[in-house]
Design a protein around this motif. Structure first.
Motif, PDB file in Angstrom:
ATOM      1  N   ALA A  82       0.831  -1.210   0.000  1.00 18.66           N
ATOM      2  CA  ALA A  82       0.000   0.000   0.000  1.00 18.66           C
ATOM      3  C   ALA A  82       0.860   1.251   0.000  1.00 18.66           C
ATOM      4  N   ILE A  83       1.966   1.235   0.744  1.00 22.03           N
ATOM      5  CA  ILE A  83       2.853   2.395   0.768  1.00 22.03           C
ATOM      6  C   ILE A  83       3.511   2.591  -0.589  1.00 22.03           C
ATOM      7  N   ARG A  84       3.922   1.489  -1.240  1.00 18.99           N
ATOM      8  CA  ARG A  84       4.566   1.609  -2.543  1.00 18.99           C
ATOM      9  C   ARG A  84       3.623   2.143  -3.596  1.00 18.99           C
ATOM     10  N   GLU A  85       2.344   1.843  -3.461  1.00 16.99           N
ATOM     11  CA  GLU A  85       1.362   2.289  -4.442  1.00 16.99           C
ATOM     12  C   GLU A  85       0.855   3.703  -4.179  1.00 16.99           C
ATOM     13  N   THR A  86       1.295   4.308  -3.080  1.00 15.42           N
ATOM     14  CA  THR A  86       0.852   5.661  -2.753  1.00 15.42           C
ATOM     15  C   THR A  86       1.445   6.657  -3.750  1.00 15.42           C
ATOM     16  N   PRO A  87       0.614   7.555  -4.336  1.00 19.36           N
ATOM     17  CA  PRO A  87       1.141   8.567  -5.258  1.00 19.36           C
ATOM     18  C   PRO A  87       2.224   9.415  -4.592  1.00 19.36           C
ATOM     19  N   GLY A  88       3.296   9.679  -5.316  1.00 22.01           N
ATOM     20  CA  GLY A  88       4.412  10.468  -4.792  1.00 22.01           C
ATOM     21  C   GLY A  88       5.532   9.634  -4.225  1.00 22.01           C
ATOM     22  N   VAL A  89       5.297   8.334  -3.970  1.00 24.50           N
ATOM     23  CA  VAL A  89       6.328   7.451  -3.416  1.00 24.50           C
ATOM     24  C   VAL A  89       7.110   6.836  -4.563  1.00 24.50           C
ATOM     25  N   THR A  90       8.411   7.063  -4.585  1.00 30.68           N
ATOM     26  CA  THR A  90       9.276   6.504  -5.622  1.00 30.68           C
ATOM     27  C   THR A  90       9.776   5.116  -5.252  1.00 30.68           C
ATOM     28  N   GLU A  91      10.113   4.928  -3.978  1.00 33.62           N
ATOM     29  CA  GLU A  91      10.654   3.645  -3.526  1.00 33.62           C
ATOM     30  C   GLU A  91      10.343   3.488  -2.051  1.00 33.62           C
ATOM     31  N   ALA A  92      10.079   2.244  -1.633  1.00 31.34           N
ATOM     32  CA  ALA A  92       9.830   1.936  -0.219  1.00 31.34           C
ATOM     33  C   ALA A  92      10.419   0.568   0.087  1.00 31.34           C
ATOM     34  N   VAL A  93      11.174   0.476   1.189  1.00 31.16           N
ATOM     35  CA  VAL A  93      11.765  -0.798   1.609  1.00 31.16           C
ATOM     36  C   VAL A  93      11.424  -1.033   3.072  1.00 31.16           C
ATOM     37  N   GLY A  94      11.209  -2.301   3.414  1.00 24.39           N
ATOM     38  CA  GLY A  94      10.927  -2.664   4.786  1.00 24.39           C
ATOM     39  C   GLY A  94      12.198  -2.952   5.561  1.00 24.39           C
ATOM     40  N   ARG A  95      12.203  -2.523   6.832  1.00 30.04           N
ATOM     41  CA  ARG A  95      13.338  -2.771   7.711  1.00 30.04           C
ATOM     42  C   ARG A  95      12.901  -3.724   8.814  1.00 30.04           C
ATOM     43  N   PHE A  96      13.818  -4.593   9.186  1.00 30.61           N
ATOM     44  CA  PHE A  96      13.548  -5.512  10.283  1.00 30.61           C
ATOM     45  C   PHE A  96      14.866  -5.870  10.939  1.00 30.61           C
ATOM     46  N   ASP A  97      14.918  -5.794  12.263  1.00 28.98           N
ATOM     47  CA  ASP A  97      16.116  -6.148  13.011  1.00 28.98           C
ATOM     48  C   ASP A  97      15.787  -7.300  13.939  1.00 28.98           C
TER      49      ASP A  97
END
Length: 850
Positions: A82-97
């Motif tokens: 959903a975040i990646r498909e948001t208008p204005g978002v070029t790239e989104a990556v998930g972080r997990f530690d």
């Protein structure tokens, strides 16, 4: 109307300043060094902050937004889509530690795991060797993990991961695809990396802890943030700048302790610079006594003359401050480039901080005013009759009754506080002792002792010099004349020697305290891990007695020892008793007894650790009663330990007495050492332990084996702290050396007729050179003797107040090196003055004085 005398007096002093700039350059040298170290500390803080921001924050510069959940829940794949498909978002990556234990049952190692794309503007890592992983059960490791676990691309690693039901663990082999270097190098843990989806599948985790978002322009980030909040219910969206700022502040805060420590020692260096500058101004004004007397003779008042001298000192201070600031700024620009040559990445500081630079210059001027006040007042009181006499040196101006009384009072206060602290030292095992209050008392007492040294220094110079002069007088005329020259001006010698003593006292006591605490740290770590491997039953039960024989049969292992432990009660409290033979425990410093002897343990005897000995109030020869299953057993104390006991045990008895206390025949602990030396020998021993425990007859994982190397790491932090502190303290010694150089330079100017007379009497230039060099070295010797005499007792008190169980360790080699280096450096500081003195022609002896 403004008095013309004021302008005339001030003008004459400014003319003197311009006429002989070399003399005042020497006067301001100590102030220049003070300005240099103070502004250097400012620049060091900027370098540290810039380096931390560039290397230790975890959010890349390309991140525009950071998305988390307000309920601390994970963001699943659906939320990420959903975040990646948001208008204005070029790239989104998930972080997990996350993380997982590494290896089999014979290892106690851990690998942190982090999700990262590996490439692109949002990546935290960059490949060093091999390739970034793609596909299941493949990871890349950072350089720390590769070095710690001996990993290279193509090697494999076994992770111990929980089963889906969480009831047990499963062994999951993973392939190492490459080695990477992380931008967030401040975590300190060996870390593995993989893409987000692959890492989630490997660990069985439902989602990401945060999502990093990149937008094309900063302006688009605000609109994208609102859309993300609507698309992902419960989402908390913050700007990347805000998160990076928090990370930078947190990272810089980790270095704040060192920076604050630097501030304390810089204050000491500045104080030393004021002492040296005060002495130097006094020498300069004593040299100009005829000029000052002439000004008095023609009508200048003492007040106006003192004001002119203070203004003169202020000008010297401002010029020295400006030079020090410029020198520190130039060095700060060079430090990153020089550090890069040695493989250390440091970031260059920002633009010149003008407010701090201005404050440093003004502060140096104020220090000069403070330093010149007392000499200027004394010089302004010169009698006009002095204009008819030749210029005299300092002479004997040191035995004032008020100064002596002040010194005696300070010394008495220091002795009383030190005696009070000595009387209140805790016994080993006393955990209620207030260390901060005790160390504060030691510092206050030390401060009073140093004030006493300043006041009584001129009185101490001659007796100490008399003791040190015996071998020098046997070196010939140069040695005898050097001793006479220093002894003839005890106040001047004391003013420089006291500053040297301050630096030696601080350096010597710091080295001694750190050596003692380092010895205690090695002792404590040895108690926690007395052998290379430590095996015990995972459920807290007993071990198979055949395991000892199996381990002892392996040639890779040595000193396989089995012993038993049991729980007992002493004075109603639970404690651990064992039949471990303390004389067989390996230790870097040696297990020692506080009272009694460890090798004398016999039947019906016991060795007690420090905490229980203190609580029970017992020492060697006393009696204690241990209770097991309601049966009391009376034992005689054979020895008490200075601290804790190995393996956390409190009481140590013979095997027969442990059986009397109800212990079973089977061992509860087994220790073993590597037969070979170095990392290769330990690796072979590690494999031998693993193979023995994972054999067909012992494959149930009941036995846990801990590798001591994973728990008793090197004391790099202590060594780093020691190096930092000693380097900071050397600033005080640097100021003292500058004082020796300036004093020697002014002394040569004053004593030209004396040197000329010596040349006329047949003393060669080389002998004059040796004489002046020895005179410069003597303050180093005097300061070293006084500094060690003052510093070592306080180091003993500080060690006892900080950790009463620490063995007091005097690093004789280091202290001898410090003293030798100090003597050589102070002697070298007089090289140029000695050369000038050796070239004095004999005709100067009959020249008229100025």
């Amino acid at each position: 109307m403004r008095s013309p005398w004021r302008a005339t007096v001030l003008g004459s002093q400014m003319a003197e300043l311009l006429r002989r700039p070399g003399r005042f350059a020497a006067t301001g040298l100590s102030l220049l060094i003070a300005a240099f170290v103070v502004f250097g500390a400012v620049m060091a803080q900027q370098i540290v902050s810039a380096t931390v921001v560039d290397r230790f924050r975890g959010t890349p510069d390309a991140v525009s937004l950071v998305v988390t959940r307000n309920d601390a829940a994970d963001i699943g794949e659906a939320g990420l889509d959903a975040i990646r498909e948001t208008p204005g978002v070029t790239e989104a990556v998930g972080r997990f530690d996350g993380g997982a234990p590494v290896g089999g049952s014979a290892a106690d190692r851990y690998l942190a795991l982090a999700a990262d794309p590996g490439t692109g503007p949002l990546a935290r890592v960059r490949p060093v060797e091999g390739a970034y992983p793609s596909g299941p059960r493949r990871i890349a490791v950072d350089t720390r993990a590769a070095e710690a676990y001996g990993l290279v691309p193509g090697s494999s690693l076994t992770l111990l991961l929980p089963t889906p039901d969480g009831e047990s663990t499963r062994r999951v082999p993973v392939e190492i695809s490459g080695v990477v270097r992380s931008a967030a190098t401040g975590t300190g843990e060996p870390t593995g990396y993989a893409s987000g989806p692959d890492l989630l599948r490997l660990l069985g985790t439902p989602g990401y802890s945060r999502v990093d978002v990149r937008t094309e322009t900063p302006g688009a980030a605000t609109q994208a943030a609102e859309r993300i909040r609507r698309a992902v219910p419960g989402a908390v969206v913050r700007s990347g700048d805000e998160v990076r700022g928090e990370e930078s502040r947190a990272a810089v805060a980790d270095a704040s302790d060192t920076l604050e420590l630097a501030g304390v020692f810089l204050a000491v260096a500045v104080g030393a610079a004021v002492l040296v500058a005060t002495s130097t101004f006094r020498i300069v004004f004593a040299r100009r006594v005829r000029q000052l007397a002439l000004l008095r003779a023609v009508g200048a008042t003492s007040r106006r003359l003192a004001a002119a001298l203070v203004a003169e000192g202020a000008v010297v201070g401002l010029l020295a401050g400006a030079a020090g600031v410029l020198a520190a700024w130039g060095c700060a620009r060079l430090v990153p480039a020089v550090a890069g040559r040695f493989g250390h990445d440091l970031s260059a500081p920002a633009a010149l901080p003008l407010p701090q630079a201005a404050l440093t210059v003004l502060g140096t001027g104020l220090l000069a005013v403070l330093a010149v006040l007392a000499p200027s007042v004394a010089a302004s009181r010169v009698s006009p009759l002095q204009a008819l006499r030749t210029a005299t040196s300092e002479g004997s101006t040191v035995n004032g009754a008020g100064r002596t009384v002040l010194g005696v009072l300070c010394a008495a206060g220091a002795v009383l506080l030190a005696r009070q602290q000595y009387a209140s030292l805790p016994e080993p095992g006393d955990t209620a002792h207030d260390r901060f209050a005790a160390l504060t008392l030691v510092v206050v007492s030390g401060g009073l002792a140093f004030l006493a040294l300043i006041a009584l220094g001129p009185l101490l110079v001659r007796p100490v010099l008399s003791a040190l002069a015996v071998p020098l007088r046997r070196t010939g005329a140069a040695g005898r004349l050097a001793v006479a020259g220093v002894g003839g001006a005890p106040g001047r010698a004391a003013s420089v020697s006291v500053v040297v003593a301050l630096g030696v006292c601080l350096v010597g006591s710091t080295l001694t305290c750190l050596a003692s605490l380092d010895a205690y740290e090695r002792y404590r770590r040895t108690l926690e891990a007395p052998a290379d491997f430590h095996l015990y039953a995972g459920e807290g039960g007993t071990l198979d007695r055949t395991l000892v024989a199996d381990l002892a049969a392996r040639p890779e292992l040595a000193d396989v020892t089995a012993f038993r432990t049991a729980e007992v009660a002493d004075d109603g409290r639970s404690a651990t008793v064992t039949d471990l033979d303390l004389t067989t425990v390996r230790s870097g410093t040696g297990l020692t007894a506080r009272t009694g002897a460890l090798g004398r343990l016999g039947p019906a005897e016991v060795v007690v650790d420090a905490e229980h000995a203190h609580r029970l109030g017992v020492a060697a020869g006393d009696r204690v009663t241990l209770t097991s299953a309601g049966r009391p057993v009376r034992l005689t104390v054979a020895a008490t330990l200075p601290g804790a006991g190995p393996h956390g045990a409190n009481f140590f008895v013979t095997p027969a007495d442990l059986t009397r206390l109800g212990a079973g025949p089977a061992p509860t602990l087994i220790t073993a050492d590597a037969a070979g030396d170095g990392a290769e020998g330990r690796a072979r021993a590690h494999r031998a332990v693993t193979e023995t425990l994972t054999g067909p007859e012992r494959g149930d994982g009941r036995v846990v084996a801990e590798d001591a190397a994973t728990r008793a790491g090197p004391d790099d932090d202590l060594r780093t702290m020691a190096t930092t502190v000693v380097l900071l303290l050397c600033l005080t010694v640097l100021v003292a050396v500058a004082g020796v150089a300036t004093t020697a330079s002014l002394t040569v100017v004053e004593r030209r007729r004396e040197f000329g007379l010596l040349r006329a009497l047949g003393l060669g230039g080389a002998a004059v050179h040796r004489m002046v060099t020895l005179e410069c070295a003597l303050p180093g010797v005097l300061g070293g003797v006084l500094g060690f005499a003052l510093g070592l007792p306080y180091a003993w008190l500080a060690v006892r107040a900080a950790e009463v169980s620490a063995p007091f360790t005097v690093p004789a080699g280091q202290l001898a090196t410090v003293l030798a280096a100090l003597v050589l450096v102070t002697a070298a500081a007089g090289t140029i003055p000695a050369l000038r003195a050796s070239r004095t022609p004999p005709t100067v002896a009959v020249a008229r004085g100025d």
